[in-house]
Design an enzyme around this catalytic site. Sequence first.
Site, PDB file in Angstrom:
ATOM      1  N   ASN A   9       0.749  -1.467   0.109  1.00  0.00           N
ATOM      2  CA  ASN A   9       0.168   0.265   0.463  1.00  0.00           C
ATOM      3  C   ASN A   9       0.659   1.211   0.002  1.00  0.00           C
ATOM      4  O   ASN A   9       1.398   1.449   0.842  1.00  0.00           O
ATOM      5  CB  ASN A   9      -1.329  -0.147   1.406  1.00  0.00           C
ATOM      6  N   TRP A  10       1.000   1.872  -0.578  1.00  0.00           N
ATOM      7  CA  TRP A  10       1.606   2.965  -0.922  1.00  0.00           C
ATOM      8  C   TRP A  10       1.713   3.811  -0.106  1.00  0.00           C
ATOM      9  O   TRP A  10       2.251   4.939  -0.706  1.00  0.00           O
ATOM     10  CB  TRP A  10       1.762   3.782  -2.529  1.00  0.00           C
ATOM     11  N   LYS A  11       0.077   3.299  -0.362  1.00  0.00           N
ATOM     12  CA  LYS A  11      -0.113   5.457   0.483  1.00  0.00           C
ATOM     13  C   LYS A  11      -0.180   6.718  -0.208  1.00  0.00           C
ATOM     14  O   LYS A  11      -0.179   6.600  -1.664  1.00  0.00           O
ATOM     15  CB  LYS A  11       0.185   5.504   2.011  1.00  0.00           C
ATOM     16  N   HIS A  97      -9.417   1.574   5.171  1.00  0.00           N
ATOM     17  CA  HIS A  97      -8.028   1.182   5.938  1.00  0.00           C
ATOM     18  C   HIS A  97      -8.497   1.892   7.379  1.00  0.00           C
ATOM     19  O   HIS A  97      -8.883   3.315   7.187  1.00  0.00           O
ATOM     20  CB  HIS A  97      -7.565   1.896   4.949  1.00  0.00           C
ATOM     21  N   GLU A  99      -6.804   4.489   7.894  1.00  0.00           N
ATOM     22  CA  GLU A  99      -6.519   6.159   7.783  1.00  0.00           C
ATOM     23  C   GLU A  99      -7.569   7.075   6.922  1.00  0.00           C
ATOM     24  O   GLU A  99      -8.115   8.052   6.893  1.00  0.00           O
ATOM     25  CB  GLU A  99      -5.298   6.386   6.835  1.00  0.00           C
ATOM     26  N   SER A 215       3.401  -2.153   9.995  1.00  0.00           N
ATOM     27  CA  SER A 215       5.364  -2.048  10.372  1.00  0.00           C
ATOM     28  C   SER A 215       5.722  -3.828   9.971  1.00  0.00           C
ATOM     29  O   SER A 215       6.990  -3.809  10.960  1.00  0.00           O
ATOM     30  CB  SER A 215       5.167  -1.334  11.828  1.00  0.00           C
ATOM     31  N   GLY A 236       2.966  -1.307   4.202  1.00  0.00           N
ATOM     32  CA  GLY A 236       2.975   0.364   3.994  1.00  0.00           C
ATOM     33  C   GLY A 236       4.292   1.003   3.533  1.00  0.00           C
ATOM     34  O   GLY A 236       4.719   0.356   2.312  1.00  0.00           O
ATOM     35  N   GLY A 237       4.726   1.375   4.852  1.00  0.00           N
ATOM     36  CA  GLY A 237       6.637   2.036   4.540  1.00  0.00           C
ATOM     37  C   GLY A 237       7.275   0.944   3.910  1.00  0.00           C
ATOM     38  O   GLY A 237       7.757   1.356   2.960  1.00  0.00           O
TER      39      GLY A 237
HETATM   40  P1  13P Z   1       2.956   0.249   7.809  1.00  0.00           P
HETATM   41  O1  13P Z   1       3.484  -1.071   7.252  1.00  0.00           O
HETATM   42  O2  13P Z   1       3.408   1.979   7.118  1.00  0.00           O
HETATM   43  O3  13P Z   1       2.999   0.419   9.130  1.00  0.00           O
HETATM   44  O4  13P Z   1       2.005   0.606   7.236  1.00  0.00           O
HETATM   45  C1  13P Z   1       0.671  -0.942   7.516  1.00  0.00           C
HETATM   46  C2  13P Z   1      -0.098  -0.116   6.665  1.00  0.00           C
HETATM   47  O5  13P Z   1      -1.344   0.504   6.931  1.00  0.00           O
HETATM   48  C3  13P Z   1      -0.483  -0.991   5.184  1.00  0.00           C
HETATM   49  O6  13P Z   1      -1.843  -0.471   4.599  1.00  0.00           O
END
Ligand code: 13P
Length: 252
Positions: A9-11, A97, A99, A215, A236-237
């Site tokens: 998930n690149w956000k 999600h 967020e 994470s 994510g990251g």
């Molecule tokens: P991180 O891997 O950056 O903690 O993010 C997880 C996430 O929200 C994937 O959708």
Amino acid sequence: MRKKIVAGNWKMNMDLEEGLKFVGSIDKYFKENPPEKGSVILCTPFIHLAGAAQILKQGKISLGAQNCASEASGAYTGEVSAWMIRSTGAEYVIIGHSERRSYYNEDDKLINKKTLLAINSGLKVIFCIGEVLAERESDKHFLIVRRQLEEGLFTLSPEQMDMIVIAYEPVWAIGTGLTASPDQAQEMHKYIRDLIKEKYGSDCAKKMPILYGGSCKPSNAAEIFSKPDVDGGLIGGAALKKEDFTAIVEAL
Ligand code: 13P
């Protein structure tokens, strides 16, 4: 056997040029190191979808969006519909999600509406659930996850459940460097699978991929993925770095 999946998930990261270049290098890597069919998904911002779909056409990787509109079409300035996403060649969309739930006030009812629209447009849904820290600390995490499933997902028919991948993302572990322990992840994933079994029967529960997110990185992925009810991760990251993302896929 159910599918094992790692989804990135690149956000809201990477401009068009950077993003397509990155898709190209990931695509190249997985052409040389083919993963199991359907096991790697990239969820990019909307602007990358059409270009990324062209790059990934002959490859091994699936493509998804990170959100969709709650209406099918019409006068909704600035929105992108599920069908528009599907028309780019993308196969998946992330819905629910944390967020979106917290910054854009998306509640279970809206998430349910988006999920049904996405499925009716032919998209598979990565359906996200998870508790915030205060809920875990007050021992309400099972209750919260149950509510999110019952109100957001359990209106679907058994056939529609075939279009779902669940992602359990404890909000306190997202982008914080804190990870749920493999045992905490397993405990919740088993709870989720048991709820699906209660509602849809054991075949559906056995088939349902349940991903862990929060994470997740090369150093912890293998241990988390080794748990019997953890079927991969939503990343994510670490999905923004080729070495990390491909190492996490290797950990599957
Ligand atoms: P991180 O891997 O950056 O903690 O993010 C997880 C996430 O929200 C994937 O959708």
